[in-house]
Each structure stands twice: as C-alpha cells, then as structure tokens.
Design a protein around this motif. Structure first.
Motif, PDB file in Angstrom:
ATOM      1  N   THR A 179      47.355  48.595 -10.391  1.00 51.71           N
ATOM      2  CA  THR A 179      46.265  48.932  -9.492  1.00 51.71           C
ATOM      3  C   THR A 179      45.417  50.036 -10.115  1.00 51.71           C
ATOM      4  OG1 THR A 179      47.564  50.592  -8.286  1.00 51.71           O
ATOM      5  CG2 THR A 179      47.618  48.336  -7.450  1.00 51.71           C
ATOM      6  N   ILE A 180      44.112  49.964  -9.861  1.00 50.51           N
ATOM      7  CA  ILE A 180      43.168  51.003 -10.281  1.00 50.51           C
ATOM      8  C   ILE A 180      42.280  51.291  -9.076  1.00 50.51           C
ATOM      9  CG2 ILE A 180      41.330  51.650 -11.885  1.00 50.51           C
ATOM     10  CD1 ILE A 180      42.481  49.501 -13.820  1.00 50.51           C
ATOM     11  N   CYS A 181      42.382  52.479  -8.528  1.00 50.49           N
ATOM     12  CA  CYS A 181      41.658  52.828  -7.311  1.00 50.49           C
ATOM     13  C   CYS A 181      40.500  53.756  -7.649  1.00 50.49           C
ATOM     14  CB  CYS A 181      42.592  53.476  -6.303  1.00 50.49           C
ATOM     15  SG  CYS A 181      43.943  52.392  -5.772  1.00 50.49           S
ATOM     16  N   ALA A 182      39.286  53.358  -7.311  1.00 46.03           N
ATOM     17  CA  ALA A 182      38.094  54.111  -7.725  1.00 46.03           C
ATOM     18  C   ALA A 182      37.090  54.187  -6.580  1.00 46.03           C
ATOM     19  CB  ALA A 182      37.457  53.446  -8.948  1.00 46.03           C
ATOM     20  N   ARG A 183      36.918  55.383  -6.033  1.00 40.50           N
ATOM     21  CA  ARG A 183      35.941  55.566  -4.954  1.00 40.50           C
ATOM     22  C   ARG A 183      34.525  55.573  -5.503  1.00 40.50           C
ATOM     23  NH1 ARG A 183      35.161  59.754  -1.749  1.00 40.50           N
ATOM     24  NH2 ARG A 183      35.735  61.267  -3.331  1.00 40.50           N
ATOM     25  N   GLY A 184      33.579  55.232  -4.642  1.00 46.03           N
ATOM     26  CA  GLY A 184      32.182  55.247  -5.049  1.00 46.03           C
ATOM     27  C   GLY A 184      31.499  56.579  -4.816  1.00 46.03           C
ATOM     28  N   GLY A 185      32.088  57.451  -4.002  1.00 42.74           N
ATOM     29  CA  GLY A 185      31.387  58.668  -3.596  1.00 42.74           C
ATOM     30  C   GLY A 185      31.781  59.901  -4.368  1.00 42.74           C
ATOM     31  N   SER A 186      31.740  59.846  -5.679  1.00 48.05           N
ATOM     32  CA  SER A 186      32.127  61.004  -6.480  1.00 48.05           C
ATOM     33  C   SER A 186      31.152  62.158  -6.293  1.00 48.05           C
ATOM     34  CB  SER A 186      32.176  60.624  -7.963  1.00 48.05           C
ATOM     35  OG  SER A 186      32.375  61.757  -8.762  1.00 48.05           O
ATOM     36  N   LYS A 187      31.693  63.350  -6.073  1.00 44.94           N
ATOM     37  CA  LYS A 187      30.856  64.532  -5.889  1.00 44.94           C
ATOM     38  C   LYS A 187      30.675  65.306  -7.197  1.00 44.94           C
ATOM     39  CE  LYS A 187      30.142  64.511  -1.339  1.00 44.94           C
ATOM     40  NZ  LYS A 187      30.721  63.206  -0.995  1.00 44.94           N
TER      41      LYS A 187
ATOM     42  N   GLU B 150      49.226  40.890  -2.640  1.00 42.38           N
ATOM     43  CA  GLU B 150      50.440  40.131  -2.328  1.00 42.38           C
ATOM     44  C   GLU B 150      50.196  39.091  -1.238  1.00 42.38           C
ATOM     45  OE1 GLU B 150      53.971  43.281  -3.529  1.00 42.38           O
ATOM     46  OE2 GLU B 150      53.366  43.129  -1.420  1.00 42.38           O
ATOM     47  N   ALA B 151      49.396  39.434  -0.250  1.00 41.64           N
ATOM     48  CA  ALA B 151      49.092  38.480   0.815  1.00 41.64           C
ATOM     49  C   ALA B 151      48.320  37.276   0.275  1.00 41.64           C
ATOM     50  CB  ALA B 151      48.296  39.171   1.916  1.00 41.64           C
ATOM     51  N   GLU B 152      47.406  37.546  -0.659  1.00 44.68           N
ATOM     52  CA  GLU B 152      46.619  36.462  -1.228  1.00 44.68           C
ATOM     53  C   GLU B 152      47.464  35.547  -2.105  1.00 44.68           C
ATOM     54  OE1 GLU B 152      42.422  35.824  -3.671  1.00 44.68           O
ATOM     55  OE2 GLU B 152      42.811  37.661  -2.550  1.00 44.68           O
ATOM     56  N   LEU B 153      48.382  36.151  -2.870  1.00 40.55           N
ATOM     57  CA  LEU B 153      49.211  35.361  -3.793  1.00 40.55           C
ATOM     58  C   LEU B 153      50.484  34.835  -3.144  1.00 40.55           C
ATOM     59  CD1 LEU B 153      48.940  37.610  -6.984  1.00 40.55           C
ATOM     60  CD2 LEU B 153      47.845  35.394  -6.612  1.00 40.55           C
ATOM     61  N   LYS B 154      50.850  35.413  -1.990  1.00 38.07           N
ATOM     62  CA  LYS B 154      52.087  35.059  -1.288  1.00 38.07           C
ATOM     63  C   LYS B 154      53.324  35.345  -2.139  1.00 38.07           C
ATOM     64  CE  LYS B 154      50.034  31.622   1.810  1.00 38.07           C
ATOM     65  NZ  LYS B 154      48.647  32.036   1.524  1.00 38.07           N
ATOM     66  N   ILE B 155      53.266  36.450  -2.861  1.00 43.58           N
ATOM     67  CA  ILE B 155      54.400  36.933  -3.635  1.00 43.58           C
ATOM     68  C   ILE B 155      54.432  38.454  -3.514  1.00 43.58           C
ATOM     69  CG2 ILE B 155      54.353  35.037  -5.313  1.00 43.58           C
ATOM     70  CD1 ILE B 155      52.963  36.932  -7.272  1.00 43.58           C
ATOM     71  N   SER B 156      55.528  39.049  -3.989  1.00 43.46           N
ATOM     72  CA  SER B 156      55.574  40.514  -4.049  1.00 43.46           C
ATOM     73  C   SER B 156      55.943  40.933  -5.464  1.00 43.46           C
ATOM     74  CB  SER B 156      56.582  41.080  -3.045  1.00 43.46           C
ATOM     75  OG  SER B 156      57.893  40.633  -3.349  1.00 43.46           O
ATOM     76  N   PHE B 157      55.560  42.156  -5.819  1.00 43.28           N
ATOM     77  CA  PHE B 157      55.771  42.678  -7.159  1.00 43.28           C
ATOM     78  C   PHE B 157      56.801  43.796  -7.113  1.00 43.28           C
ATOM     79  CE2 PHE B 157      51.520  40.954  -6.968  1.00 43.28           C
ATOM     80  CZ  PHE B 157      51.431  40.202  -8.136  1.00 43.28           C
ATOM     81  N   PRO B 158      57.886  43.701  -7.870  1.00 50.02           N
ATOM     82  CA  PRO B 158      58.910  44.753  -7.845  1.00 50.02           C
ATOM     83  C   PRO B 158      58.418  46.106  -8.350  1.00 50.02           C
ATOM     84  CG  PRO B 158      59.770  42.736  -8.846  1.00 50.02           C
ATOM     85  CD  PRO B 158      58.289  42.554  -8.706  1.00 50.02           C
ATOM     86  N   VAL B 159      57.447  46.086  -9.273  1.00 48.52           N
ATOM     87  CA  VAL B 159      56.969  47.321  -9.887  1.00 48.52           C
ATOM     88  C   VAL B 159      55.459  47.437  -9.725  1.00 48.52           C
ATOM     89  CG1 VAL B 159      56.719  48.609 -12.063  1.00 48.52           C
ATOM     90  CG2 VAL B 159      58.838  47.360 -11.582  1.00 48.52           C
ATOM     91  N   ILE B 160      55.006  48.591  -9.270  1.00 48.77           N
ATOM     92  CA  ILE B 160      53.580  48.880  -9.112  1.00 48.77           C
ATOM     93  C   ILE B 160      53.213  50.021 -10.049  1.00 48.77           C
ATOM     94  CG2 ILE B 160      51.734  49.485  -7.512  1.00 48.77           C
ATOM     95  CD1 ILE B 160      53.270  46.862  -6.825  1.00 48.77           C
ATOM     96  N   VAL B 161      52.193  49.799 -10.865  1.00 49.30           N
ATOM     97  CA  VAL B 161      51.700  50.822 -11.787  1.00 49.30           C
ATOM     98  C   VAL B 161      50.255  51.125 -11.431  1.00 49.30           C
ATOM     99  CG1 VAL B 161      51.247  51.434 -14.191  1.00 49.30           C
ATOM    100  CG2 VAL B 161      53.230  50.004 -13.622  1.00 49.30           C
ATOM    101  N   ASP B 162      49.976  52.380 -11.125  1.00 41.75           N
ATOM    102  CA  ASP B 162      48.609  52.779 -10.798  1.00 41.75           C
ATOM    103  C   ASP B 162      48.030  53.608 -11.933  1.00 41.75           C
ATOM    104  OD1 ASP B 162      46.441  53.037  -8.609  1.00 41.75           O
ATOM    105  OD2 ASP B 162      46.744  55.098  -9.289  1.00 41.75           O
ATOM    106  N   LEU B 163      46.851  53.221 -12.396  1.00 44.21           N
ATOM    107  CA  LEU B 163      46.140  53.957 -13.437  1.00 44.21           C
ATOM    108  C   LEU B 163      44.943  54.658 -12.824  1.00 44.21           C
ATOM    109  CD1 LEU B 163      46.091  51.342 -16.361  1.00 44.21           C
ATOM    110  CD2 LEU B 163      47.831  53.061 -15.815  1.00 44.21           C
TER     111      LEU B 163
END
Length: 237
Positions: A6-14, A93-106
């Motif tokens: 996952t890569i989480c990026a907001r649009g409202g950078s100050k 996961e809801a879209e793919l109907k699977i789950s992932f054992p490991v989550i890596v966020d960058l």
C-alpha cells in the motif's frame, strides 16, 4: 507468501504543495515508491490510496494495480495514517475476494529507500515471524545522554535516566530515529489490533542518507541533492 503493498498519499500537503505528484528528477514523487515496489518482485498487487484524483491518475500511469478513493475523514491534516492503510487493504481484498497475510506500506515521501532496503526489510520481518516491522536510522541524539525535555515547572532534564548515569554517548543504549520509510504488518494485527508498536516490533536499520522524509521545502532540496549525488543512478536501484 502473498503480500500487498500500500502507498497512501494525501492531496492536501501543506509543507510542500502537491508534493506527491511534483516532479523530482524527472518523475512524480509517488512514482519512486511504485517503481521500487514493482522492481522488488515482492508483491502480488500494489495499491495507492488518496483523496486526490490527480494522485490516483498518476499512480495508474506509473503502474499501480489498484487506486483507492480515500474517505475525506481519513484525509485531514489531523488524520492518522493507519486507518487509511486499513481502508485500502480492505477495499482491495473485497474486490479480489482474497486476503493478504502480509501488508507492506511505503511512504510516498521517502523516495531514497532502495529496492534492496525493501527486500531486506521484508526478509527480516518474515524470518523473525513478528507482528510488525518499522524502519529507522541511528539517532543523532540519545535520550540517555544529550536529548532533554522540559518538565511542568519549566526546568530541563534528560529524557531518560539510567540507574548508573553514562558519561559517553557511545555507552548509551542504541537508539533510532524512525524514518517513516517502510512499515510491515501481519495482516491480522493491522486489521484487528492496529498499532505501530507491539511487544515484538523489530526495526530494519537504514543509513541517514536514505532516511529523509519530505515534510518541508528544505527536505525536498536535500532529497534532490542526495539523488544528484548518486551520479545519475536511478534512485530506486
């Protein structure tokens, strides 16, 4: 092992306006993290979460497999990041109907990490079989020696005291500055017991020159200079 990035990026950078899609050495900032994830070969899918259509469009152009519209309540200046990561994971996961054992966020604002940093961090996490992993660099200041805080009376004291005070910084317990570059969780911990620190959290150590997180114009200039110092090599190698 199945893994989701996952890569989480907001649009409202100050601090740096539109930093996630601003060009850094010829490509949008967020592209570095996407490309590092792809080049690592570690992930089944790469998902970018944002409240910004511009960021989501850019993420698709640079190879993200999923783009997730982040709810506005998770994209405020005061919003914590973990709920956004959880939302992103559950949507994929809801879209793919699977789950992932490991989550890596960058973190999109930490482009100086290398592909090898990513590979070695995941390897450490899976070898140790722990709840989560964070990244950091050796701290410039030690809370046992030269990091101080102000008490309620306005006086200054060491942040942490030992029974036997030390006289050399080298004798202090090893401390790190978190660099917000890579976070790894077991999926069940992230979803059901969300936290940054658990009793078995481990740290992957990175050098200072790969640990700058862009929060200000000065940070941006430092990262540009460090990338230039790599003498033309791609910053994600």
């Amino acid at each position: 092992m199945s893994r989701l990035c996952t890569i989480c990026a907001r649009g409202g950078s100050k601090g740096v306006e539109n930093k996630n899609v601003r060009e850094m050495h010829g490509k949008p900032l967020i592209a570095y993290s996407i490309e590092q994830a792809k080049l690592s070969g570690l992930f089944d899918y790469i998902a970018v979460s944002s409240d910004s259509e511009d960021i989501l469009k850019t993420a698709l152009q640079w190879g993200a497999d999923f783009v997730i519209n982040r709810p506005l309540e998770m994209a405020q200046d005061t919003s914590a990041k973990i709920p956004a990561i959880q939302h992103c994971v559950l949507q994929v996961e809801a879209e793919l109907k699977i789950s992932f054992p490991v989550i890596v966020d960058l973190d999109a604002t930490s482009p100086l990490r290398t592909v090898d940093d990513l590979i070695q961090a995941v390897r450490l996490f899976e070898q140790e079989d722990v709840s989560n992993l964070i990244t950091g660099m050796p701290a410039r200041r030690s809370p046992y020696f030269n990091l101080v805080e102000q008490n309620d009376a306005g006086f200054i004291t060491l942040s942490k005291r030992l029974n036997n005070p030390i006289v050399r910084r080298q004798d202090a317990p090893k401390c790190f500055d978190m660099n917000a570059s890579i976070y790894i969780w077991k999926r069940e911990k992230l979803i059901n017991e969300p936290a940054v620190f658990y009793p078995d959290t481990v740290l992957y150590e990175m050098p200072e020159e790969r640990s700058v997180d862009i929060d200000s114009p000065l940070d941006w200039m430092i990262v540009e200079l460090l990338m230039s110092a790599r003498k033309g090599e791609a910053s994600y190698d």
